[in-house]
Design a protein around this motif. Structure first.
Motif, PDB file in Angstrom:
ATOM      1  N   TYR A  95      85.682 141.310  75.115  1.00 33.42           N
ATOM      2  CA  TYR A  95      84.497 140.466  75.038  1.00 33.42           C
ATOM      3  C   TYR A  95      84.588 139.704  73.727  1.00 33.42           C
ATOM      4  CZ  TYR A  95      79.710 138.842  74.672  1.00 33.42           C
ATOM      5  OH  TYR A  95      78.599 138.045  74.545  1.00 33.42           O
ATOM      6  N   GLN A  96      84.922 138.420  73.828  1.00 38.04           N
ATOM      7  CA  GLN A  96      85.064 137.588  72.637  1.00 38.04           C
ATOM      8  C   GLN A  96      84.516 136.209  72.926  1.00 38.04           C
ATOM      9  OE1 GLN A  96      89.208 137.515  71.695  1.00 38.04           O
ATOM     10  NE2 GLN A  96      89.289 139.673  71.133  1.00 38.04           N
ATOM     11  N   GLU A  97      83.694 135.732  72.026  1.00 37.84           N
ATOM     12  CA  GLU A  97      83.165 134.370  72.075  1.00 37.84           C
ATOM     13  C   GLU A  97      82.591 134.014  73.445  1.00 37.84           C
ATOM     14  OE1 GLU A  97      86.381 131.904  70.818  1.00 37.84           O
ATOM     15  OE2 GLU A  97      86.538 132.888  68.870  1.00 37.84           O
ATOM     16  N   GLY A  98      81.836 134.918  74.026  1.00 38.97           N
ATOM     17  CA  GLY A  98      81.193 134.656  75.300  1.00 38.97           C
ATOM     18  C   GLY A  98      82.068 134.860  76.522  1.00 38.97           C
ATOM     19  N   GLN A  99      83.285 135.301  76.336  1.00 37.30           N
ATOM     20  CA  GLN A  99      84.178 135.559  77.465  1.00 37.30           C
ATOM     21  C   GLN A  99      84.275 137.068  77.683  1.00 37.30           C
ATOM     22  OE1 GLN A  99      87.949 133.668  76.880  1.00 37.30           O
ATOM     23  NE2 GLN A  99      87.103 131.630  77.175  1.00 37.30           N
ATOM     24  N   LEU A 100      83.759 137.516  78.813  1.00 36.06           N
ATOM     25  CA  LEU A 100      83.785 138.929  79.165  1.00 36.06           C
ATOM     26  C   LEU A 100      84.866 139.146  80.207  1.00 36.06           C
ATOM     27  CD1 LEU A 100      82.496 141.781  79.039  1.00 36.06           C
ATOM     28  CD2 LEU A 100      80.961 141.032  80.869  1.00 36.06           C
ATOM     29  N   GLN A 101      85.748 140.089  79.935  1.00 40.71           N
ATOM     30  CA  GLN A 101      86.814 140.416  80.888  1.00 40.71           C
ATOM     31  C   GLN A 101      86.614 141.858  81.331  1.00 40.71           C
ATOM     32  OE1 GLN A 101      90.749 139.471  79.615  1.00 40.71           O
ATOM     33  NE2 GLN A 101      91.688 140.360  81.409  1.00 40.71           N
ATOM     34  N   LEU A 102      86.568 142.044  82.653  1.00 35.73           N
ATOM     35  CA  LEU A 102      86.361 143.356  83.236  1.00 35.73           C
ATOM     36  C   LEU A 102      87.577 143.776  84.041  1.00 35.73           C
ATOM     37  CD1 LEU A 102      82.742 142.798  84.609  1.00 35.73           C
ATOM     38  CD2 LEU A 102      83.400 143.810  82.435  1.00 35.73           C
ATOM     39  N   ALA A 103      87.812 145.075  84.121  1.00 35.14           N
ATOM     40  CA  ALA A 103      88.892 145.623  84.942  1.00 35.14           C
ATOM     41  C   ALA A 103      88.275 146.525  86.000  1.00 35.14           C
ATOM     42  CB  ALA A 103      89.869 146.414  84.082  1.00 35.14           C
ATOM     43  N   VAL A 104      88.749 146.369  87.235  1.00 33.87           N
ATOM     44  CA  VAL A 104      88.295 147.190  88.356  1.00 33.87           C
ATOM     45  C   VAL A 104      89.511 147.668  89.138  1.00 33.87           C
ATOM     46  CG1 VAL A 104      86.028 146.100  88.587  1.00 33.87           C
ATOM     47  CG2 VAL A 104      87.967 145.126  89.783  1.00 33.87           C
ATOM     48  N   PRO A 105      89.387 148.785  89.886  1.00 31.21           N
ATOM     49  CA  PRO A 105      90.555 149.343  90.567  1.00 31.21           C
ATOM     50  C   PRO A 105      90.903 148.702  91.901  1.00 31.21           C
ATOM     51  CG  PRO A 105      88.703 150.822  90.812  1.00 31.21           C
ATOM     52  CD  PRO A 105      88.260 149.707  89.905  1.00 31.21           C
ATOM     53  N   TYR A 156      74.131 139.624  74.741  1.00 34.41           N
ATOM     54  CA  TYR A 156      75.568 139.390  74.929  1.00 34.41           C
ATOM     55  C   TYR A 156      75.747 138.154  75.804  1.00 34.41           C
ATOM     56  CZ  TYR A 156      75.719 144.272  73.484  1.00 34.41           C
ATOM     57  OH  TYR A 156      75.553 145.442  72.802  1.00 34.41           O
ATOM     58  N   PRO A 157      75.674 136.959  75.207  1.00 30.51           N
ATOM     59  CA  PRO A 157      75.792 135.739  76.012  1.00 30.51           C
ATOM     60  C   PRO A 157      77.177 135.636  76.643  1.00 30.51           C
ATOM     61  CG  PRO A 157      75.823 135.211  73.678  1.00 30.51           C
ATOM     62  CD  PRO A 157      75.531 136.673  73.792  1.00 30.51           C
ATOM     63  N   ILE A 158      77.210 135.308  77.930  1.00 29.82           N
ATOM     64  CA  ILE A 158      78.469 135.214  78.671  1.00 29.82           C
ATOM     65  C   ILE A 158      78.612 133.801  79.202  1.00 29.82           C
ATOM     66  CG2 ILE A 158      79.754 136.026  80.680  1.00 29.82           C
ATOM     67  CD1 ILE A 158      78.333 138.704  80.372  1.00 29.82           C
ATOM     68  N   SER A 159      79.686 133.139  78.791  1.00 30.04           N
ATOM     69  CA  SER A 159      79.982 131.817  79.335  1.00 30.04           C
ATOM     70  C   SER A 159      81.060 131.912  80.412  1.00 30.04           C
ATOM     71  CB  SER A 159      80.438 130.874  78.220  1.00 30.04           C
ATOM     72  OG  SER A 159      81.599 131.397  77.589  1.00 30.04           O
ATOM     73  N   THR A 160      81.926 132.912  80.304  1.00 29.72           N
ATOM     74  CA  THR A 160      83.010 133.105  81.267  1.00 29.72           C
ATOM     75  C   THR A 160      83.119 134.586  81.599  1.00 29.72           C
ATOM     76  OG1 THR A 160      84.227 131.292  80.227  1.00 29.72           O
ATOM     77  CG2 THR A 160      85.461 132.716  81.718  1.00 29.72           C
TER      78      THR A 160
END
Length: 166
Positions: free
Chosen positions: A67-77, A101-105
């Motif tokens: 999670y950096q600069e509004g970009q949240l990356q998630l992992a799923v199985p 936690y503002p999310i742009s992406t």
């Protein structure tokens, strides 16, 4: 002859009083170690908020990878979890923004080898491990089916398992 190692004796009193827990040592350590620890705590907070927003049992399988600069990356199985998260993306982004936690992406990665939930009780209520329950379900299905190839196959299974006599 050279001495490569010399053990220094330490009194028992010093051993007990000077022990520092590993995480406390990192917090007191060099700047890079503190930064790693702070980032881990931050990701843990983001993960906690995310798990509160996503319904069970799916929340146990969704992990924050960055999670950096509004970009949240998630992992799923699995792709099924990824598809469901993509459907939830707008409401998830709004809810996370409301929590600070503002999310742009939002990026979702499917990682096939991602470990499953370590809490098996999540699905325990819907799963029955009893062979008798499985046989009863097959018997009920057999009784509800019209005669045909499927009912014949189920009858064969029941006969082989000794549940029904021919």
């Amino acid at each position: 002859m050279s001495i490569f190692f010399k053990s220094a004796r330490v009194s028992d009193k010093r051993k007990k009083n000077d022990f520092i827990k590993p995480l406390e040592g990192m917090a007191q350590g060099v700047k890079e170690q503190r930064a790693v620890l702070e980032m881990a705590h931050y990701y843990q907070q983001v993960q906690s908020h995310l798990q509160q927003l996503i319904d069970a049992p799916m929340n146990a399988h969704c992990y924050v990878t960055s999670y950096q600069e509004g970009q949240l990356q998630l992992a799923v199985p699995s792709a099924a979890f990824a598809a469901k998260l993509r459907q939830m993306a707008p409401s998830l982004a709004q809810a996370m923004s409301n929590r600070g936690y503002p999310i742009s992406t939002l990026k979702i990665k499917v990682i096939a080898g991602l470990s499953r939930s370590s809490t098996p009780e999540v699905h325990q209520a819907t799963r029955t491990n009893s062979p008798a329950a499985a046989h009863a379900a097959l018997q009920k299905l057999y009784e509800e089916l019209d005669p045909g190839p499927l009912s014949d196959a189920i009858k064969t299974i029941l006969v082989k398992r000794g549940v029904e006599k021919t």
